[in-house]
Write a protein that holds these residues in place. Structure first.
Motif, PDB file in Angstrom:
ATOM      1  N   GLY A 163      20.900 -21.898 -10.807  1.00 32.37           N
ATOM      2  CA  GLY A 163      20.452 -22.962  -9.931  1.00 32.37           C
ATOM      3  C   GLY A 163      18.971 -23.206 -10.078  1.00 32.37           C
ATOM      4  O   GLY A 163      18.400 -22.968 -11.143  1.00 32.37           O
ATOM      5  N   TYR A 164      18.345 -23.653  -8.998  1.00 34.94           N
ATOM      6  CA  TYR A 164      16.920 -23.938  -9.041  1.00 34.94           C
ATOM      7  C   TYR A 164      16.307 -23.746  -7.663  1.00 34.94           C
ATOM      8  O   TYR A 164      16.997 -23.764  -6.642  1.00 34.94           O
ATOM      9  N   ALA A 165      14.993 -23.542  -7.673  1.00 33.36           N
ATOM     10  CA  ALA A 165      14.228 -23.427  -6.435  1.00 33.36           C
ATOM     11  C   ALA A 165      13.139 -24.490  -6.448  1.00 33.36           C
ATOM     12  O   ALA A 165      12.472 -24.685  -7.462  1.00 33.36           O
ATOM     13  N   LEU A 166      12.990 -25.181  -5.335  1.00 33.18           N
ATOM     14  CA  LEU A 166      11.877 -26.103  -5.148  1.00 33.18           C
ATOM     15  C   LEU A 166      10.876 -25.412  -4.238  1.00 33.18           C
ATOM     16  O   LEU A 166      11.251 -24.898  -3.173  1.00 33.18           O
ATOM     17  N   THR A 167       9.627 -25.364  -4.656  1.00 33.89           N
ATOM     18  CA  THR A 167       8.615 -24.692  -3.855  1.00 33.89           C
ATOM     19  C   THR A 167       7.405 -25.587  -3.661  1.00 33.89           C
ATOM     20  O   THR A 167       7.101 -26.436  -4.503  1.00 33.89           O
ATOM     21  N   ASN A 168       6.765 -25.418  -2.518  1.00 31.09           N
ATOM     22  CA  ASN A 168       5.519 -26.124  -2.238  1.00 31.09           C
ATOM     23  C   ASN A 168       4.604 -25.193  -1.462  1.00 31.09           C
ATOM     24  O   ASN A 168       5.051 -24.248  -0.818  1.00 31.09           O
ATOM     25  N   THR A 169       3.334 -25.471  -1.537  1.00 24.84           N
ATOM     26  CA  THR A 169       2.338 -24.642  -0.860  1.00 24.84           C
ATOM     27  C   THR A 169       2.197 -25.115   0.577  1.00 24.84           C
ATOM     28  O   THR A 169       1.838 -26.269   0.824  1.00 24.84           O
ATOM     29  N   ARG A 170       2.498 -24.227   1.531  1.00 23.46           N
ATOM     30  CA  ARG A 170       2.330 -24.552   2.949  1.00 23.46           C
ATOM     31  C   ARG A 170       0.876 -24.386   3.361  1.00 23.46           C
ATOM     32  O   ARG A 170       0.341 -25.184   4.107  1.00 23.46           O
ATOM     33  N   PHE A 171       0.251 -23.289   2.908  1.00 24.29           N
ATOM     34  CA  PHE A 171      -1.184 -23.145   3.102  1.00 24.29           C
ATOM     35  C   PHE A 171      -1.728 -22.172   2.071  1.00 24.29           C
ATOM     36  O   PHE A 171      -1.010 -21.318   1.556  1.00 24.29           O
ATOM     37  N   PHE A 172      -2.989 -22.363   1.754  1.00 25.11           N
ATOM     38  CA  PHE A 172      -3.673 -21.467   0.821  1.00 25.11           C
ATOM     39  C   PHE A 172      -5.131 -21.351   1.246  1.00 25.11           C
ATOM     40  O   PHE A 172      -5.817 -22.355   1.400  1.00 25.11           O
ATOM     41  N   ASN A 173      -5.596 -20.137   1.453  1.00 21.24           N
ATOM     42  CA  ASN A 173      -6.964 -19.870   1.846  1.00 21.24           C
ATOM     43  C   ASN A 173      -7.762 -19.535   0.587  1.00 21.24           C
ATOM     44  O   ASN A 173      -7.565 -18.485  -0.019  1.00 21.24           O
ATOM     45  N   VAL A 174      -8.651 -20.434   0.190  1.00 23.08           N
ATOM     46  CA  VAL A 174      -9.407 -20.267  -1.050  1.00 23.08           C
ATOM     47  C   VAL A 174     -10.290 -19.024  -1.013  1.00 23.08           C
ATOM     48  O   VAL A 174     -10.437 -18.324  -2.015  1.00 23.08           O
ATOM     49  N   SER A 175     -10.864 -18.705   0.148  1.00 27.34           N
ATOM     50  CA  SER A 175     -11.787 -17.562   0.208  1.00 27.34           C
ATOM     51  C   SER A 175     -11.063 -16.213   0.162  1.00 27.34           C
ATOM     52  O   SER A 175     -11.570 -15.264  -0.432  1.00 27.34           O
ATOM     53  N   THR A 176      -9.870 -16.096   0.752  1.00 27.31           N
ATOM     54  CA  THR A 176      -9.159 -14.808   0.747  1.00 27.31           C
ATOM     55  C   THR A 176      -8.083 -14.726  -0.336  1.00 27.31           C
ATOM     56  O   THR A 176      -7.684 -13.632  -0.731  1.00 27.31           O
ATOM     57  N   GLY A 177      -7.562 -15.882  -0.773  1.00 27.62           N
ATOM     58  CA  GLY A 177      -6.458 -15.896  -1.732  1.00 27.62           C
ATOM     59  C   GLY A 177      -5.095 -15.791  -1.074  1.00 27.62           C
ATOM     60  O   GLY A 177      -4.072 -15.782  -1.747  1.00 27.62           O
ATOM     61  N   ASP A 178      -5.063 -15.691   0.257  1.00 32.07           N
ATOM     62  CA  ASP A 178      -3.792 -15.617   0.978  1.00 32.07           C
ATOM     63  C   ASP A 178      -3.111 -16.982   0.983  1.00 32.07           C
ATOM     64  O   ASP A 178      -3.775 -18.017   1.025  1.00 32.07           O
ATOM     65  N   GLY A 179      -1.769 -16.962   0.951  1.00 33.43           N
ATOM     66  CA  GLY A 179      -1.038 -18.218   0.980  1.00 33.43           C
ATOM     67  C   GLY A 179       0.381 -18.034   1.468  1.00 33.43           C
ATOM     68  O   GLY A 179       0.911 -16.918   1.505  1.00 33.43           O
ATOM     69  N   ALA A 180       0.990 -19.136   1.866  1.00 35.60           N
ATOM     70  CA  ALA A 180       2.404 -19.166   2.237  1.00 35.60           C
ATOM     71  C   ALA A 180       3.047 -20.307   1.468  1.00 35.60           C
ATOM     72  O   ALA A 180       2.498 -21.413   1.384  1.00 35.60           O
ATOM     73  N   PHE A 181       4.213 -20.037   0.899  1.00 32.44           N
ATOM     74  CA  PHE A 181       4.881 -20.996   0.027  1.00 32.44           C
ATOM     75  C   PHE A 181       6.317 -21.182   0.491  1.00 32.44           C
ATOM     76  O   PHE A 181       7.052 -20.211   0.664  1.00 32.44           O
ATOM     77  N   GLU A 182       6.684 -22.433   0.693  1.00 27.45           N
ATOM     78  CA  GLU A 182       8.035 -22.770   1.148  1.00 27.45           C
ATOM     79  C   GLU A 182       8.971 -22.854  -0.050  1.00 27.45           C
ATOM     80  O   GLU A 182       8.611 -23.410  -1.090  1.00 27.45           O
ATOM     81  N   TYR A 183      10.173 -22.310   0.107  1.00 25.33           N
ATOM     82  CA  TYR A 183      11.189 -22.351  -0.943  1.00 25.33           C
ATOM     83  C   TYR A 183      12.472 -22.958  -0.406  1.00 25.33           C
ATOM     84  O   TYR A 183      12.963 -22.571   0.655  1.00 25.33           O
ATOM     85  N   ASN A 184      13.006 -23.915  -1.149  1.00 26.87           N
ATOM     86  CA  ASN A 184      14.360 -24.425  -0.954  1.00 26.87           C
ATOM     87  C   ASN A 184      15.113 -24.085  -2.225  1.00 26.87           C
ATOM     88  O   ASN A 184      14.800 -24.602  -3.299  1.00 26.87           O
ATOM     89  N   VAL A 185      16.087 -23.203  -2.092  1.00 25.68           N
ATOM     90  CA  VAL A 185      16.824 -22.677  -3.252  1.00 25.68           C
ATOM     91  C   VAL A 185      18.252 -23.198  -3.199  1.00 25.68           C
ATOM     92  O   VAL A 185      18.915 -23.101  -2.163  1.00 25.68           O
ATOM     93  N   TYR A 186      18.706 -23.732  -4.324  1.00 26.57           N
ATOM     94  CA  TYR A 186      20.074 -24.235  -4.457  1.00 26.57           C
ATOM     95  C   TYR A 186      20.723 -23.444  -5.577  1.00 26.57           C
ATOM     96  O   TYR A 186      20.263 -23.475  -6.719  1.00 26.57           O
ATOM     97  N   VAL A 187      21.797 -22.727  -5.244  1.00 23.64           N
ATOM     98  CA  VAL A 187      22.363 -21.815  -6.217  1.00 23.64           C
ATOM     99  C   VAL A 187      23.894 -21.873  -6.212  1.00 23.64           C
ATOM    100  O   VAL A 187      24.530 -21.843  -5.163  1.00 23.64           O
ATOM    101  N   PHE A 188      24.458 -21.987  -7.417  1.00 17.76           N
ATOM    102  CA  PHE A 188      25.891 -21.855  -7.604  1.00 17.76           C
ATOM    103  C   PHE A 188      26.200 -20.374  -7.809  1.00 17.76           C
ATOM    104  O   PHE A 188      25.468 -19.671  -8.516  1.00 17.76           O
ATOM    105  N   HIS A 189      27.282 -19.907  -7.208  1.00 15.91           N
ATOM    106  CA  HIS A 189      27.718 -18.517  -7.367  1.00 15.91           C
ATOM    107  C   HIS A 189      29.176 -18.426  -6.961  1.00 15.91           C
ATOM    108  O   HIS A 189      29.760 -19.396  -6.465  1.00 15.91           O
ATOM    109  N   TYR A 190      29.765 -17.266  -7.164  1.00 19.60           N
ATOM    110  CA  TYR A 190      31.175 -17.065  -6.794  1.00 19.60           C
ATOM    111  C   TYR A 190      31.303 -16.267  -5.523  1.00 19.60           C
ATOM    112  O   TYR A 190      30.409 -15.565  -5.124  1.00 19.60           O
TER     113      TYR A 190
END
Length: 190
Positions: A163-190
């Motif tokens: 399948g695939y994952a779509l990700t985007n940056t929710r926030f990123f702090n340039v001075s600390t390098g901390d970040g949160a990233f949203e994932y929407n994952v669509y996966v075929f499986h049995y």
């Protein structure tokens, strides 16, 4: 006497042929299987939504483990390699419920743009997905608003995943390098 000898010879030949057949079958390289023989039922499509937290400031969950001689002079950090083990949560806040972890490696793999090679496993720890994993192997162009990453496999509930994952940056702090990233994952499986 000749009849007994003939029967013994027949038995020996039969045993020899049977042994050869068994040996030939036990050393097969490949064979076609029915999905049912592995207990695979109907294929499903699952959508997962979670957040990955990249923490570099307080207690880092991503650390650089290698760099090229030219990494520090490269405009993209080309050649740096980091390993990560960060939380996956239900919401964008680090304090929201943890549903798993992202573990793997990230390498700066582009001389001209901020493009990273992702080799990451999402290890799920919540409810019915506990112990199941999804594997990502692909390019993440972090400056794009939305990035697509391939899901190339999985374990547990996600055996035979693709399948695939779509990700985007929710926030990123340039001075600390901390970040949160949203994932929407669509996966075929049995």
């Amino acid at each position: 006497m000749a009849l007994i000898l003939q029967k013994q010879m027949h038995n020996i030949i039969t045993i020899l042929l049977f042994t050869l057949i068994i040996q030939a079958q036990s050393h097969e390289f490949s064979k076609q299987l029915s999905p049912n023989s592995l207990g695979l039922k109907k294929q499903k499509l699952t959508h997962l939504h979670f957040y990955y937290h990249d923490i570099r400031s307080t207690t880092p969950d991503i650390v650089q483990v290698a760099e090229a001689a030219t990494t520090n002079t490269s405009k993209t950090g080309f050649g740096s390699v980091s390993v990560l083990d960060g939380p996956l949560t239900v919401g964008p806040e680090l304090t929201s419920k943890i549903v798993g972890r992202a573990q793997g490696m990230v390498a700066s793999a582009d001389l001209n743009d901020f493009g990273f090679l992702f080799v990451i496993n999402y290890i799920f720890t919540d409810d019915k997905y506990n112990g199941s994993t999804l594997s990502v192997l692909g390019r993440n162009q972090v400056l794009l608003p939305v990035r697509e990453l391939p899901i190339v496999g999985g374990t547990g509930i996600f055996r035979f995943a693709r399948g695939y994952a779509l990700t985007n940056t929710r926030f990123f702090n340039v001075s600390t390098g901390d970040g949160a990233f949203e994932y929407n994952v669509y996966v075929f499986h049995y």
